[in-house]
Design an enzyme around this catalytic site. Structure first.
Site, PDB file in Angstrom:
ATOM      1  N   GLY A  70       0.838  -1.206   0.000  1.00 49.58           N
ATOM      2  CA  GLY A  70       0.000   0.000   0.000  1.00 49.58           C
ATOM      3  C   GLY A  70       0.864   1.243   0.000  1.00 49.58           C
ATOM      4  CG  ASN A  71      -0.176   4.595  -1.471  1.00 48.49           C
ATOM      5  OD1 ASN A  71      -0.902   5.410  -0.924  1.00 48.49           O
ATOM      6  ND2 ASN A  71      -0.528   3.925  -2.568  1.00 48.49           N
ATOM      7  CE1 TYR A  72       3.870   5.217   5.580  1.00 46.94           C
ATOM      8  CE2 TYR A  72       5.337   5.999   3.855  1.00 46.94           C
ATOM      9  CZ  TYR A  72       5.131   5.258   5.002  1.00 46.94           C
ATOM     10  OH  TYR A  72       6.150   4.569   5.580  1.00 46.94           O
TER      11      TYR A  72
END
Ligand code: C5P
Length: 399
Positions: free
Chosen positions: A207-209
């Site tokens: 995923g990512n932030y």
């Protein structure tokens, strides 16, 4: 939106009248001119001096000012107002307004006024639930008045139920949203927002932030301007404030693509704000991958679909497609390249080199490029204000 607006704040005799002092402060802070009109019983809860000090205007309560005999014209007052808020509105005042019982300055002003009226009821749960209150509120709605529904919670009686006056911050928001020009009325806006999660096994993902804040701010702004709004949303913690915003929840880029394609068909404007994972594991392990002693697992990745580019290919001439570019270097040329390669009408560039821009912040600093070759750089602003700039630019470039 409230700058220079003339607001009549009607305060009636309920314990929530103490919250109206905060309401006056917030309205004045937003640039509004506030005239407080109190019913006689409201003065038993809060002294008029509190309101006159906060609003900078003497409170009006009677038809005459006792010591001077000066006539307080409810007609002039009604015509002066750009909006009337009755907060708190007791069952008694609601009943009088619904049935034209003009026995005090507030109800008389209400009956004379042409401005939009907002009513924030506050009362005990049983009074709130009584068929008489329900009928009177229905009558007020049928006159075109706006009811700001009370919240549920602990009441002055210590009973728990529906009847708490809406918080002053939310009342101000309802009012200022009302004054936003409805320049997206009749349009459907679709926004992709948040990250995507690409599953590795039942407990892990890539995923990512991204927090979804920018996408959700865009959705709120579109809804304020009268659009019908759908967010195709990856997993986020933010929730929309407006109950009119539709959310289609997805996890992976594949799911986001499917949902976005469906929603895009009848959309007028689509904004690709999601931080889509570029790659996904080529294989999903349906059991948790165990830590083996010496073996380090290798996860093979496959490329995810480019949602913006796919919609760019499917786009009809009347549809307006906006992308985002989050860059760390060669910002301008990367953004212009993406504008053309994805067949977008506009791209919003934010650079991670600017502090206050990017993931998780409440602010952003953007440059907007449109496909006619023009660009405009904006200052660091709240994401709400950035959303307003983006829609202003979309509307300008569609003319
Ligand atoms: O190519 P890049 O990821 O920098 O492009 C960013 C823009 O493309 C954003 O608008 C983003 O939402 C969109 N995008 C997409 N699908 C992808 C990758 C990016 O819609 N797989």
């Amino acid at each position: 939106m409230l700058k220079g607006k003339h607001i009549i704040l009607g305060v009636t005799g309920g314990i929530a009248a103490y919250k109206s002092a905060t309401l006056v402060r917030l309205l004045v802070k937003a640039g509004a001119e506030v005239q407080v009109v109190m019913t006689p019983s409201a003065k038993q809860f809060v002294a008029p001096l509190t309101f006159s000090t906060l609003s900078g205007k003497p409170v009006i309560s009677e038809f005459f000012t006792a010591n001077t005999g000066q006539w307080n014209s409810h007609v002039d007052l009604g015509l002066w107002a750009d909006a009337i808020i009755i907060a708190p509105a007791t069952a008694s005042t609601i009943g009088k307004m619904a049935n034209g019982v003009a026995d005090n300055m507030l109800v008389t002003t209400y009956l004379s006024a042409k401005a939009p009226v907002f009513i924030a009821p506050a009362m005990d749960l049983d009074m709130m639930a009584h068929p008489s209150t329900t009928r009177n509120l229905e009558l007020l709605k049928s006159y075109g008045n706006h009811i700001i529904e009370p919240a549920s919670g602990e009441l002055a009686s210590h009973l728990i139920g529906k009847g708490r006056m809406e918080e002053p911050e939310n009342i101000v928001r309802v009012l200022s949203d009302f004054f936003v020009p409805k320049d997206l009325e009749g349009k459907k806006v679709m926004i992709t927002a948040g990250p995507t999660y690409e599953k590795i096994d039942p407990v892990r993902f890539i995923g990512n932030y991204s927090t979804g804040k920018m996408g959700y701010a865009l959705a709120e702004e579109a809804a304020r301007r009268g659009a019908s709004v759908t967010i195709v949303s990856g997993p986020v913690a933010v929730k929309p404030q407006s109950s009119d915003i539709r959310i289609v929840s997805v996890q992976s880029a594949r799911e986001m693509l499917d949902a976005a394609q469906k929603e895009f068909v009848d959309s007028d404007i689509a904004i690709m704000c999601a931080a889509v994972a570029d790659y996904a594991p080529d294989h999903y392990a349906d059991k948790k991958i165990k830590r083996e002693k010496d073996e380090i697992p290798v996860i093979k990745l496959v490329k995810n679909p480019d949602i913006a580019a796919t919609l760019g290919k499917e786009k009809n001439p009347h549809q307006y497609l906006v992308g985002f570019a989050l860059e760390t270097d060669s910002e301008q040329s990367n953004a212009r390249h993406k504008l053309h390669s994805k067949n977008l009408d506009m791209i919003v560039l934010n650079s991670l080199r600017d502090s206050g821009a990017g993931f998780g912040t409440d602010t952003n600093k953007v440059t907007i490029f449109t496909n006619d070759g023009s660009s405009e750089s904006f200052d660091l602003k709240s994401k709400d204000r950035v959303a307003a700039d983006i829609f202003d630019t979309i509307i300008k470039s569609q003319k």
